[in-house]
Design a protein around this motif. Sequence first.
Motif, PDB file in Angstrom:
ATOM      1  N   MET A   1      25.895  40.543  45.128  1.00  0.00           N
ATOM      2  CA  MET A   1      26.473  40.767  43.809  1.00  0.00           C
ATOM      3  C   MET A   1      27.916  40.282  43.721  1.00  0.00           C
ATOM      4  SD  MET A   1      25.420  42.025  40.875  1.00  0.00           S
ATOM      5  CE  MET A   1      26.377  41.215  39.604  1.00  0.00           C
ATOM      6  N   ARG A   2      28.704  40.516  44.762  1.00  0.00           N
ATOM      7  CA  ARG A   2      30.098  40.070  44.770  1.00  0.00           C
ATOM      8  C   ARG A   2      30.193  38.557  44.580  1.00  0.00           C
ATOM      9  NH1 ARG A   2      34.674  42.814  47.033  1.00  0.00           N
ATOM     10  NH2 ARG A   2      34.269  45.049  47.134  1.00  0.00           N
ATOM     11  N   ASP A   3      29.333  37.839  45.266  1.00  0.00           N
ATOM     12  CA  ASP A   3      29.345  36.382  45.173  1.00  0.00           C
ATOM     13  C   ASP A   3      28.812  35.908  43.824  1.00  0.00           C
ATOM     14  OD1 ASP A   3      30.326  36.254  47.785  1.00  0.00           O
ATOM     15  OD2 ASP A   3      28.304  36.237  48.639  1.00  0.00           O
ATOM     16  N   PHE A   4      27.833  36.642  43.293  1.00  0.00           N
ATOM     17  CA  PHE A   4      27.213  36.264  42.026  1.00  0.00           C
ATOM     18  C   PHE A   4      28.211  36.322  40.872  1.00  0.00           C
ATOM     19  CE2 PHE A   4      24.780  37.009  38.151  1.00  0.00           C
ATOM     20  CZ  PHE A   4      23.729  36.110  38.268  1.00  0.00           C
ATOM     21  N   SER A   5      29.055  37.354  40.843  1.00  0.00           N
ATOM     22  CA  SER A   5      29.909  37.586  39.673  1.00  0.00           C
ATOM     23  C   SER A   5      31.369  37.205  39.868  1.00  0.00           C
ATOM     24  CB  SER A   5      29.829  39.059  39.267  1.00  0.00           C
ATOM     25  OG  SER A   5      30.269  39.895  40.315  1.00  0.00           O
ATOM     26  N   ARG A   6      31.756  36.833  41.081  1.00  0.00           N
ATOM     27  CA  ARG A   6      33.179  36.605  41.354  1.00  0.00           C
ATOM     28  C   ARG A   6      33.782  35.510  40.475  1.00  0.00           C
ATOM     29  NH1 ARG A   6      36.449  37.985  45.576  1.00  0.00           N
ATOM     30  NH2 ARG A   6      34.671  38.666  46.819  1.00  0.00           N
ATOM     31  N   SER A   7      33.107  34.371  40.320  1.00  0.00           N
ATOM     32  CA  SER A   7      33.704  33.262  39.563  1.00  0.00           C
ATOM     33  C   SER A   7      33.871  33.615  38.090  1.00  0.00           C
ATOM     34  CB  SER A   7      32.859  31.990  39.709  1.00  0.00           C
ATOM     35  OG  SER A   7      31.576  32.160  39.149  1.00  0.00           O
ATOM     36  N   VAL A   8      32.891  34.350  37.525  1.00  0.00           N
ATOM     37  CA  VAL A   8      32.991  34.775  36.122  1.00  0.00           C
ATOM     38  C   VAL A   8      34.152  35.739  35.946  1.00  0.00           C
ATOM     39  CG1 VAL A   8      31.816  35.961  34.233  1.00  0.00           C
ATOM     40  CG2 VAL A   8      30.523  34.472  35.772  1.00  0.00           C
ATOM     41  N   LEU A   9      34.258  36.686  36.847  1.00  0.00           N
ATOM     42  CA  LEU A   9      35.338  37.666  36.779  1.00  0.00           C
ATOM     43  C   LEU A   9      36.700  37.000  36.963  1.00  0.00           C
ATOM     44  CD1 LEU A   9      36.289  40.579  36.573  1.00  0.00           C
ATOM     45  CD2 LEU A   9      35.784  40.852  39.011  1.00  0.00           C
ATOM     46  N   ASP A  10      36.785  36.059  37.899  1.00  0.00           N
ATOM     47  CA  ASP A  10      38.057  35.361  38.129  1.00  0.00           C
ATOM     48  C   ASP A  10      38.472  34.564  36.892  1.00  0.00           C
ATOM     49  OD1 ASP A  10      38.374  36.387  40.639  1.00  0.00           O
ATOM     50  OD2 ASP A  10      37.692  34.602  41.709  1.00  0.00           O
ATOM     51  N   SER A  11      37.501  33.963  36.212  1.00  0.00           N
ATOM     52  CA  SER A  11      37.814  33.213  34.985  1.00  0.00           C
ATOM     53  C   SER A  11      38.396  34.144  33.921  1.00  0.00           C
ATOM     54  CB  SER A  11      36.566  32.520  34.450  1.00  0.00           C
ATOM     55  OG  SER A  11      36.128  31.529  35.338  1.00  0.00           O
ATOM     56  N   PHE A  12      37.782  35.324  33.781  1.00  0.00           N
ATOM     57  CA  PHE A  12      38.289  36.296  32.817  1.00  0.00           C
ATOM     58  C   PHE A  12      39.701  36.751  33.180  1.00  0.00           C
ATOM     59  CE2 PHE A  12      38.993  40.752  31.673  1.00  0.00           C
ATOM     60  CZ  PHE A  12      38.880  40.691  30.298  1.00  0.00           C
ATOM     61  N   LEU A  13      39.917  37.060  34.439  1.00  0.00           N
ATOM     62  CA  LEU A  13      41.214  37.549  34.876  1.00  0.00           C
ATOM     63  C   LEU A  13      42.296  36.482  34.710  1.00  0.00           C
ATOM     64  CD1 LEU A  13      40.186  39.589  38.044  1.00  0.00           C
ATOM     65  CD2 LEU A  13      40.990  40.500  35.861  1.00  0.00           C
ATOM     66  N   ARG A  14      41.948  35.222  34.932  1.00  0.00           N
ATOM     67  CA  ARG A  14      42.918  34.150  34.677  1.00  0.00           C
ATOM     68  C   ARG A  14      43.302  34.090  33.210  1.00  0.00           C
ATOM     69  NH1 ARG A  14      39.879  31.254  38.583  1.00  0.00           N
ATOM     70  NH2 ARG A  14      38.606  30.295  36.947  1.00  0.00           N
ATOM     71  N   GLY A  15      42.316  34.368  32.364  1.00  0.00           N
ATOM     72  CA  GLY A  15      42.572  34.320  30.918  1.00  0.00           C
ATOM     73  C   GLY A  15      43.480  35.412  30.411  1.00  0.00           C
ATOM     74  N   ILE A  16      43.504  36.560  31.103  1.00  0.00           N
ATOM     75  CA  ILE A  16      44.349  37.661  30.635  1.00  0.00           C
ATOM     76  C   ILE A  16      45.636  37.785  31.437  1.00  0.00           C
ATOM     77  CG2 ILE A  16      42.324  38.931  29.803  1.00  0.00           C
ATOM     78  CD1 ILE A  16      42.738  40.862  32.203  1.00  0.00           C
ATOM     79  N   SER A  17      45.791  36.923  32.455  1.00  0.00           N
ATOM     80  CA  SER A  17      47.005  37.016  33.285  1.00  0.00           C
ATOM     81  C   SER A  17      48.223  36.512  32.520  1.00  0.00           C
ATOM     82  CB  SER A  17      46.829  36.200  34.568  1.00  0.00           C
ATOM     83  OG  SER A  17      45.831  36.777  35.389  1.00  0.00           O
ATOM     84  N   ALA A  18      49.349  37.169  32.757  1.00  0.00           N
ATOM     85  CA  ALA A  18      50.602  36.793  32.082  1.00  0.00           C
ATOM     86  C   ALA A  18      51.189  35.568  32.769  1.00  0.00           C
ATOM     87  CB  ALA A  18      51.576  37.953  32.123  1.00  0.00           C
TER      88      ALA A  18
END
Length: 205
Positions: A188-205
């Motif tokens: 699961m960690r590998d499955f969702s990591r890239s999607v989550l990282d994309s989201f986090l990049r989008g909200i990072s200051a």
Amino acid sequence: MYIRSNKRKLQAIETKNRIFDIAHAMFRERGFYNVTVEEIADAANISVGALYHHFKNKYELLTAWHDRLDEQYAKYYSEVKKNPAFAEAKAPDLIREMLLYIQETCINYGTEYISVIYSYLLSNPEFATIMTDMRREYYIIMTELMEQGQKEGSIRKDIPVTQLVHDLTIVSRGCLTDWAIEHSKTRMRDFSRSVLDSFLRGISA
């Protein structure tokens, strides 16, 4: 009288937990739809009426499952905050770790759990209200981390915290749903990591 009353309450809690553990073991072994309330009661050595005293139907065991999950989330969050490995971590890193852990915990019972829970969410407004209650431990943790991120300057301040948490939850549900749809064998960690990282990049200051 007080001691007797307290003892009854403890016995009731023990019985409810025992029903929960037995039912979920049966669900995991045979599948949610293949287990009846009568079979759960028989395995727990209680009457069907006694079972209904604790859970009004089989689906209510799913609500209880999420109560257990929230307890695990709170425990893990406490451990993460004390872990030296995360001592210097910014909020986005903590959010990533918490969400990856949460997703791993959710899929512990397999694909069918995800499908049953989301189907019930769509068909039962009461359950949906429980699951989206901002007083749930999941929402409390994510709100705290988003607020921390805005305060430390690692997360954008132009988006309200409630919106950030809401959007993050959509991302998480999407990952869990797709994992179940694909019957993925990927961790699961590998499955969702890239999607989550994309989201986090989008909200990072």
